[in-house]
Design an enzyme around this catalytic site. Structure first.
Site, PDB file in Angstrom:
ATOM      1  NE  ARG A 125      -2.166  18.543  15.629  1.00  0.00           N
ATOM      2  CZ  ARG A 125      -2.575  19.162  15.845  1.00  0.00           C
ATOM      3  NH1 ARG A 125      -3.282  19.427  16.901  1.00  0.00           N
ATOM      4  NH2 ARG A 125      -2.771  20.349  15.290  1.00  0.00           N
ATOM      5  CE  LYS A 147       6.284  -2.636   9.179  1.00  0.00           C
ATOM      6  NZ  LYS A 147       6.536  -3.633   8.178  1.00  0.00           N
ATOM      7  CD  GLU A 189       2.059 -13.218   6.016  1.00  0.00           C
ATOM      8  OE1 GLU A 189       3.136 -13.438   6.517  1.00  0.00           O
ATOM      9  OE2 GLU A 189       1.825 -12.572   4.896  1.00  0.00           O
ATOM     10  CE  LYS A 231       3.858  -7.851  13.421  1.00  0.00           C
ATOM     11  NZ  LYS A 231       3.124  -7.568  12.216  1.00  0.00           N
ATOM     12  CD  GLU A 241      10.334  -3.238   8.021  1.00  0.00           C
ATOM     13  OE1 GLU A 241       9.211  -3.422   8.564  1.00  0.00           O
ATOM     14  OE2 GLU A 241      10.795  -3.388   6.964  1.00  0.00           O
ATOM     15  NE  ARG A 246       7.306  -4.463  12.324  1.00  0.00           N
ATOM     16  CZ  ARG A 246       6.181  -3.784  12.722  1.00  0.00           C
ATOM     17  NH1 ARG A 246       6.383  -2.901  13.951  1.00  0.00           N
ATOM     18  NH2 ARG A 246       4.925  -3.920  12.572  1.00  0.00           N
ATOM     19  CG  ASN A 250       9.890  -7.171   4.793  1.00  0.00           C
ATOM     20  OD1 ASN A 250       8.658  -7.081   5.021  1.00  0.00           O
ATOM     21  ND2 ASN A 250      10.714  -6.382   4.970  1.00  0.00           N
ATOM     22  CG  HIS A 253       6.212 -10.529   2.444  1.00  0.00           C
ATOM     23  ND1 HIS A 253       6.437 -11.842   3.238  1.00  0.00           N
ATOM     24  CD2 HIS A 253       5.040 -10.320   2.921  1.00  0.00           C
ATOM     25  CE1 HIS A 253       5.353 -12.005   4.215  1.00  0.00           C
ATOM     26  NE2 HIS A 253       4.337 -11.118   3.711  1.00  0.00           N
ATOM     27  CG  HIS A 257       4.839  -7.355  -1.757  1.00  0.00           C
ATOM     28  ND1 HIS A 257       5.520  -6.731  -0.953  1.00  0.00           N
ATOM     29  CD2 HIS A 257       3.599  -8.028  -1.297  1.00  0.00           C
ATOM     30  CE1 HIS A 257       4.842  -6.728   0.074  1.00  0.00           C
ATOM     31  NE2 HIS A 257       3.651  -7.456  -0.127  1.00  0.00           N
ATOM     32  CG  HIS A 269      -0.379 -10.752   1.237  1.00  0.00           C
ATOM     33  ND1 HIS A 269       0.320  -9.965   0.710  1.00  0.00           N
ATOM     34  CD2 HIS A 269      -0.088 -11.012   2.435  1.00  0.00           C
ATOM     35  CE1 HIS A 269       1.082  -9.763   1.477  1.00  0.00           C
ATOM     36  NE2 HIS A 269       1.066 -10.615   2.387  1.00  0.00           N
TER      37      HIS A 269
HETATM   38  P1  NAD Z   1      -9.027  -8.526   4.557  1.00  0.00           P
HETATM   39  O1  NAD Z   1      -9.115  -7.770   5.598  1.00  0.00           O
HETATM   40  O2  NAD Z   1      -9.563  -8.108   3.158  1.00  0.00           O
HETATM   41  O3  NAD Z   1     -10.118  -9.755   4.790  1.00  0.00           O
HETATM   42  C1  NAD Z   1     -10.402 -10.979   3.971  1.00  0.00           C
HETATM   43  C2  NAD Z   1     -11.738 -11.131   3.505  1.00  0.00           C
HETATM   44  O4  NAD Z   1     -12.086 -11.750   4.568  1.00  0.00           O
HETATM   45  C3  NAD Z   1     -12.417  -9.923   3.405  1.00  0.00           C
HETATM   46  O5  NAD Z   1     -13.378  -9.945   2.394  1.00  0.00           O
HETATM   47  C4  NAD Z   1     -13.457  -9.706   4.846  1.00  0.00           C
HETATM   48  O6  NAD Z   1     -14.411  -9.010   4.883  1.00  0.00           O
HETATM   49  C5  NAD Z   1     -13.516 -11.075   5.121  1.00  0.00           C
HETATM   50  N1  NAD Z   1     -13.480 -11.433   6.442  1.00  0.00           N
HETATM   51  C6  NAD Z   1     -12.877 -10.905   7.396  1.00  0.00           C
HETATM   52  N2  NAD Z   1     -12.951 -11.486   8.806  1.00  0.00           N
HETATM   53  C7  NAD Z   1     -13.924 -12.514   8.293  1.00  0.00           C
HETATM   54  C8  NAD Z   1     -14.769 -13.376   9.267  1.00  0.00           C
HETATM   55  N3  NAD Z   1     -14.450 -13.582  10.569  1.00  0.00           N
HETATM   56  N4  NAD Z   1     -15.704 -14.290   8.624  1.00  0.00           N
HETATM   57  C9  NAD Z   1     -16.055 -14.141   7.419  1.00  0.00           C
HETATM   58  N5  NAD Z   1     -15.366 -13.139   6.377  1.00  0.00           N
HETATM   59  C10 NAD Z   1     -14.286 -12.428   7.019  1.00  0.00           C
HETATM   60  O7  NAD Z   1      -7.817  -9.248   4.659  1.00  0.00           O
HETATM   61  P2  NAD Z   1      -6.529  -9.843   5.498  1.00  0.00           P
HETATM   62  O8  NAD Z   1      -5.807 -11.096   5.005  1.00  0.00           O
HETATM   63  O9  NAD Z   1      -7.132  -9.952   7.027  1.00  0.00           O
HETATM   64  O10 NAD Z   1      -5.557  -8.494   5.560  1.00  0.00           O
HETATM   65  C11 NAD Z   1      -4.796  -7.937   4.346  1.00  0.00           C
HETATM   66  C12 NAD Z   1      -4.348  -6.745   4.583  1.00  0.00           C
HETATM   67  O11 NAD Z   1      -3.401  -6.856   5.791  1.00  0.00           O
HETATM   68  C13 NAD Z   1      -3.445  -6.157   3.522  1.00  0.00           C
HETATM   69  O12 NAD Z   1      -3.791  -4.954   3.366  1.00  0.00           O
HETATM   70  C14 NAD Z   1      -2.161  -6.138   4.075  1.00  0.00           C
HETATM   71  O13 NAD Z   1      -1.439  -5.005   3.437  1.00  0.00           O
HETATM   72  C15 NAD Z   1      -2.348  -5.925   5.457  1.00  0.00           C
HETATM   73  N6  NAD Z   1      -1.214  -6.239   6.450  1.00  0.00           N
HETATM   74  C16 NAD Z   1      -0.789  -5.673   7.311  1.00  0.00           C
HETATM   75  C17 NAD Z   1       0.266  -6.061   8.103  1.00  0.00           C
HETATM   76  C18 NAD Z   1       0.629  -4.986   9.219  1.00  0.00           C
HETATM   77  O14 NAD Z   1       1.536  -5.224   9.990  1.00  0.00           O
HETATM   78  N7  NAD Z   1      -0.041  -3.971   9.406  1.00  0.00           N
HETATM   79  C19 NAD Z   1       0.811  -7.059   8.031  1.00  0.00           C
HETATM   80  C20 NAD Z   1       0.359  -8.127   7.140  1.00  0.00           C
HETATM   81  C21 NAD Z   1      -0.601  -7.659   6.342  1.00  0.00           C
HETATM   82  N1  GLY Z   2       3.950  -7.698   8.553  1.00  0.00           N
HETATM   83  C1  GLY Z   2       5.257  -6.976   8.670  1.00  0.00           C
HETATM   84  C2  GLY Z   2       5.368  -6.207   9.808  1.00  0.00           C
HETATM   85  O1  GLY Z   2       4.658  -5.909  10.590  1.00  0.00           O
HETATM   86  O2  GLY Z   2       6.751  -5.647  10.008  1.00  0.00           O
END
Ligand code: NAD
Ligand code: GLY
Length: 365
Positions: A125, A147, A189, A231, A241, A246, A250, A253, A257, A269
């Site tokens: 939990r 998130k 971003e 942020k 949100e 917040r 978007n 997006h 999306h 993305h």
């Molecule tokens: P990712 O985590 O898929 O990483 C992208 C690629 O880069 C992967 O293949 C990974 O192995 C590689 N990688 C990562 N760090 C590396 C490094 N230092 N050196 C070499 N390779 C490396 O992609 P991302 O763009 O970081 O994240 C995308 C995800 O984030 C999506 O699922 C999206 O929904 C989520 N997201 C979440 C929020 C939130 O607020 N929680 C906000 C925006 C996006």
């Molecule tokens: N990336 C959207 C949020 O964190 O709200």
């Protein structure tokens, strides 16, 4: 090292930002009361190969009795319920003693961070977790704000929780190994933050976008803490949100999306969001919310960042179909984050669908 604080009462936490800090992560966690006897590092094969050993050595030097590594396979497809189950079961096997609360470290990009955060939120939990972002996108966006989620076959991020990390530990030197396309995805971003919230940041990007793409240390030092502060402020005002703040994150997006889904993996993305931002700016001009100069500046910036301003070849009806099924549409009227100026966002609901169709068509040519 710079520190940014997310102010959320009892859930407040620090974001530490610097270079070449991984070897000091053990003492930093100890200082923040986060060094447990059971340190559970969630990472991926690619990221772990680069950075796990340094993290492990530092944790052990600082006194962690046991450090465990669990890999989530690379790629968005693995931000899944199956991988979530594997991760929480691994935590249960690794930390069976109820008297020892493990700390989870999510060492990676948004996939590891979102899944790792949700695993930490759910295991017993809720156990403390630390975000250690290794992509530009996770540094400026996903590691901050709590998130956490995994995707379901029915849709992206459908299963998750708001669960804040106890610390974000951001070593920007880890970006050195990031592939160029992933860097640009994060830059999309960064551009978003400037466009919606910070005209000065946008102007800085107009002067220095090439340096940022090359991961110049000075550019990163200017840009990343600024985005993180923006942020942190947004999250501090509207953690869940539901206060109309917040949602600004978007921007780009909504149509983005839909384009990302229609492209079925052909666009990252960040690339899809780039096209979505152009569409949103164009819609803003069409609705007389801002001058065409705003759209021009944004499009120029996106092109200079090596990101697309159009997504040719996608079927308009497919994109519109995904748009209509967007969760922001299902609740009733559509809702778009739009621009009144660079650095000034606004929200409009019930935008005429003919206008949306025309604008969407214009970015698919
Ligand atoms: P990712 O985590 O898929 O990483 C992208 C690629 O880069 C992967 O293949 C990974 O192995 C590689 N990688 C990562 N760090 C590396 C490094 N230092 N050196 C070499 N390779 C490396 O992609 P991302 O763009 O970081 O994240 C995308 C995800 O984030 C999506 O699922 C999206 O929904 C989520 N997201 C979440 C929020 C939130 O607020 N929680 C906000 C925006 C996006
Ligand atoms: N990336 C959207 C949020 O964190 O709200």
């Amino acid at each position: 090292m710079q520190t940014v604080r997310v102010e959320l009462g009892k859930r407040s936490y620090d974001i530490l930002i610097g270079f070449d800090m991984l070897e000091d992560i053990g003492p930093a966690l100890a200082e923040h009361g986060l060094l447990s006897d059971n340190m559970a590092v969630l990472t991926s094969p690619t990221i772990g190969a680069h950075y796990y050993q340094q993290v492990r050595d530092s944790l052990e030097r600082a006194g962690a009795a046991v450090v465990d590594r669990h890999d989530i396979p690379d790629g968005e497809d693995n931000k899944s319920l199956d991988e979530f189950c594997r991760a929480v079961r691994r935590l249960a096997q690794f930390a069976p003693n109820p008297a020892v609360r493990p700390t989870v470290l999510a060492l990676g990009g948004g996939v590891v961070g979102d899944l790792g955060g949700f695993a930490a939120a759910s295991f017993r939990r809720g156990v403390p977790y630390v975000q250690v972002p290794t992509t530009l996108l996770s540094a400026v966006d996903s590691s901050v704000g709590g998130k956490t989620a995994v995707n379901l076959p029915e849709g992206k991020n459908l299963c998750g929780a708001f669960y804040q990390p106890s610390l974000v530990y951001m070593d920007l030197a880890t970006l050195d190994t990031l592939p160029g396309r992933e860097v640009r995805s994060g830059v999309a971003e960064v551009i978003k933050y400037g466009a919606i919230l910070d005209a000065d940041l946008f102007q800085y990007l107009e002067e220095s976008i090439e340096a940022l793409i090359e991961l110049d240390a000075e550019a990163l030092t200017q840009v990343v803490p600024t985005c993180v502060e923006l942020k942190a402020e947004v999250v501090g005002e509207d953690e869940r949100e539901n206060a109309g703040v917040r949602i600004c994150l978007n921007f780009g997006h909504t149509i983005g999306h839909a384009i990302e889904k229609a492209a079925a993996g052909a666009l990252s993305h960040g690339e899809a969001v780039a096209v979505g931002m152009v569409a949103a700016a164009r819609l803003s001009v069409q609705l007389n919310l801002c001058d065409s100069d705003v759209e021009d500046r944004l499009s120029d910036m996106i092109e200079r960042a090596g990101l697309p301003v159009t997504a040719p070849g996608l079927r308009l009806e497919t994109v519109l179909d995904y748009l209509r099924h967007d969760k922001k549409f299902i609740t009733g009227a559509n809702r778009f984050i739009l621009l009144e100026d660079i650095g000034a966002w606004t929200c409009r609901e019930g935008v005429d669908m003919d206008a949306v169709r025309d604008i969407t068509r214009s970015v698919l040519l």
